[in-house]
Design a protein around this motif. Structure first.
Motif, mmCIF file in Angstrom:
data_model
loop_
_atom_site.group_PDB
_atom_site.id
_atom_site.type_symbol
_atom_site.label_atom_id
_atom_site.label_comp_id
_atom_site.label_asym_id
_atom_site.label_seq_id
_atom_site.Cartn_x
_atom_site.Cartn_y
_atom_site.Cartn_z
ATOM 1 N N HIS A 121 49.524 38.125 32.877
ATOM 2 C CA HIS A 121 50.618 38.956 32.360
ATOM 3 C C HIS A 121 51.833 38.872 33.287
ATOM 4 O O HIS A 121 52.972 38.764 32.843
ATOM 5 N N ASP B 1 45.595 47.699 27.313
ATOM 6 C CA ASP B 1 45.527 47.251 25.921
ATOM 7 C C ASP B 1 45.163 48.460 25.082
ATOM 8 O O ASP B 1 44.172 49.132 25.371
ATOM 9 N N THR C 273 49.897 45.715 23.941
ATOM 10 C CA THR C 273 49.756 45.726 25.392
ATOM 11 C C THR C 273 50.941 46.494 25.934
ATOM 12 O O THR C 273 52.090 46.206 25.560
#
Ligand code: ATP
Length: 514
Positions: free
Chosen positions: A14, A391, A401
């Motif tokens: 991420h 999430d 997310t």
């Protein structure tokens, strides 16, 4: 464990996908344990620094901030003890050819014993329900006592062996505990050796006159050597503190945990100079103040714990870590150390200059004692990213997310989103952007569906999305969407500055500290 590893991998990917952190010089396959902060990472990092700086320097009348050089006279590191003793014990596994820190292998073994104790406690808590008395159970349950005593005796033996530089005994301990390479299970170890963590470099143009220097392994020494400069020019009386944020460099033996352990990292340190004999009082105060600073971020009280050092470094008379629950377990996030007068004394001796303070109340000169707070900026960054990344399954079954960063720290405070570019909506949104850009870091996005843009900003941690539609042109209102609740409300454009400021101002964090 697999779940934790997955969660950690998700944080790493991420961070890259959303422009927070990239491997350094990635086009050349990267450089081990060195990372670059991308456009959103740099903003988040700057905001963390601001939170720390404001809490230290702005809120405390008796703390000032400096910015000392990375390169220092090499005698600094002789005096501080780093040349002789800034070592880590390393051990190699002969089969996997992997290198480990011998002390960390032993500490991880002890952490597993603590997990077992914790499991016993959790089981009993479930069994006894409301009637459960945790303190009594910990004090009387034989298994919990055994696990804890075993940990204590292992750690004290290791500390003693390291103190005496008895590396053969550290290896013997690893063998006795049957510690294996965590990845391969091999117990085929080399001897334990000491390894100095400082990076060397040279100053000067010609080889024969070049001076050997080090990249600083901690920022603290830049504060110690400037103690008198700052004290005299700021005219502060003791107790007073000097704060600093800056890069530090350590040639870490094992650096496999993303930005948790880097070779180039950033520290935020504060040295608090106090009269001798008062240091333990200030040490306790700073422990609590620093914990409160962390708690104000709202990452959950249960995710922090103190780890008081039983075995102290030769210069300290008290020390504790604030540990945070990272995806790979509780680990050090910040250290609070009562460093006595060790550093200033050592610099006096090596420089031949007096580093003393005249105390008008005691009517005497003395070398002050020091209480230090030292936090790794990158570790806090990781704590925030890993704790805030979630999430979520929504009511309609869809997923999102979200990076629920404290709004004051969010890289972007609001996204300005025209529903479409045409019909003058783009221009109207740009006008809002131009009006608010002096106060907040914003982004303007007109591509993709509005739903996609919302999701993208959730993943970046943007507290507000502001959507401009046709109605906006006539009644000067916009849709304001909240990142956390996903609630949308219609608000007047003229109210935006106030609303965003209320949510994202550092005041929200700082007022919790007093
Ligand atoms: P560790 O035991 O994890 O190696 P340390 O006790 O050596 O850490 P200190 O010398 O007390 O760490 O440094 C103060 C703070 O600097 C630590 O609490 C940590 O947050 C940060 N820090 C230390 N080493 C690193 C590193 N290699 N990468 C990132 N942050 C670090």
């Amino acid at each position: 464990m697999a779940k934790q590893e997955d969660a950690f991998k998700k944080v790493v990917s991420h961070a890259k996908e959303y422009g927070f952190i990239f491997p350094s010089s990635e086009i050349y396959d990267g450089l081990s344990a060195v990372y670059d902060y991308g456009q959103n990472g740099a903003e988040l990092k700057n905001n963390i620094k601001q939170y720390w700086w404001k809490a230290m320097v702005q809120l405390n009348e008796n703390i000032v901030g400096i910015d000392s050089a990375i390169l220092m006279h090499p005698t600094t590191w002789k005096a501080s003890g780093h040349v002789d003793a800034f070592n880590d014990p390393l051990i190699d596994n002969k089969d996997s050819k992997k290198r480990f820190r011998a002390d960390v292998l032993i500490e991880d073994y002890c952490a597993k014993l603590e997990d077992k104790a914790q499991k016993e406690i959790d089981k009993a808590a479930k069994r006894f329900g409301d009637a459960f008395d945790k303190a009594q159970f910990e004090a009387t349950n034989s298994r919990v006592i055994d696990y804890r005593e075993k940990q204590k005796s292992i750690l004290s033996r290791m500390a003693q062996s390291l103190d005496n530089n008895d590396l053969a005994d550290v290896k013997a301990l690893i063998e006795e505990l049957e510690i294996a390479d965590p990845d391969t299970g091999s117990k085929n170890w080399t001897e334990v050796r000491q390894f100095n963590l400082m990076f060397g470099t040279k100053l000067g143009a010609s080889a024969e006159h070049a001076m050997d220097l080090y990249l600083r392994p901690e920022t603290a020494q830049g504060i110690f050597v400037n103690f008198l400069n700052v004290q005299k020019t700021s005219r502060h009386k003791l107790p007073f503190g000097i704060a600093q944020i800056g890069k530090a460099f350590r040639n870490e033996i094992v650096a496999r945990q993303f930005i948790f352990r880097m070779r180039e990292f950033e520290q935020m340190e504060m040295q608090f100079f106090v009269p001798p004999g008062t240091e333990l009082k200030f040490y306790e105060e700073w422990k609590q103040k620093r914990l409160n600073w962390h708690l104000a971020l709202g990452l959950g009280e249960e995710n922090y714990k103190f780890h008081d050092h039983e075995k102290l470094a030769h210069y300290a008379n008290a020390a504790a870590d604030i540990e945070f629950k990272f995806p790979f377990g509780f680990k050090e996030l910040e250290g609070i150390h009562s460093r006595t007068d060790f550093d200033l004394n050592a610099h006096e001796q090596h420089s031949g200059r007096k580093l003393q303070y005249f105390d008008p109340e005691r009517n005497e000169n003395y070398v002050p004692y020091v209480v230090e707070t030292s936090i790794g900026l990158d570790r806090l960054f990781l704590a925030l990213m890993s704790n805030c990344l979630k999430d979520e399954v929504l009511e309609d079954g869809s997923e999102r997310t979200v990076l629920s960063l404290p709004p004051a720290l969010a890289p972007v405070k609001a996204a300005i989103l025209p529903l479409m570019k045409k019909d003058g909506l783009g221009e109207y949104a740009e006008k809002i952007f131009d009006d608010l850009k002096y106060d907040f870091n914003l982004i303007y996005e007109d591509k993709d569906s509005i739903g996609k843009r919302y999701r993208r900003n959730d993943a970046l941690g943007t507290p507000y999305c502001i959507t401009v539609d046709h109605e906006s042109l006539s009644d000067h209102t916009v849709t304001l969407r909240d990142r956390d609740t996903m609630k949308q409300e219609r608000v007047a454009v003229s109210e935006l500055r106030r609303i965003i400021d209320e949510k994202t101002n550092f005041r929200n964090l700082l007022t919790q500290l007093s």
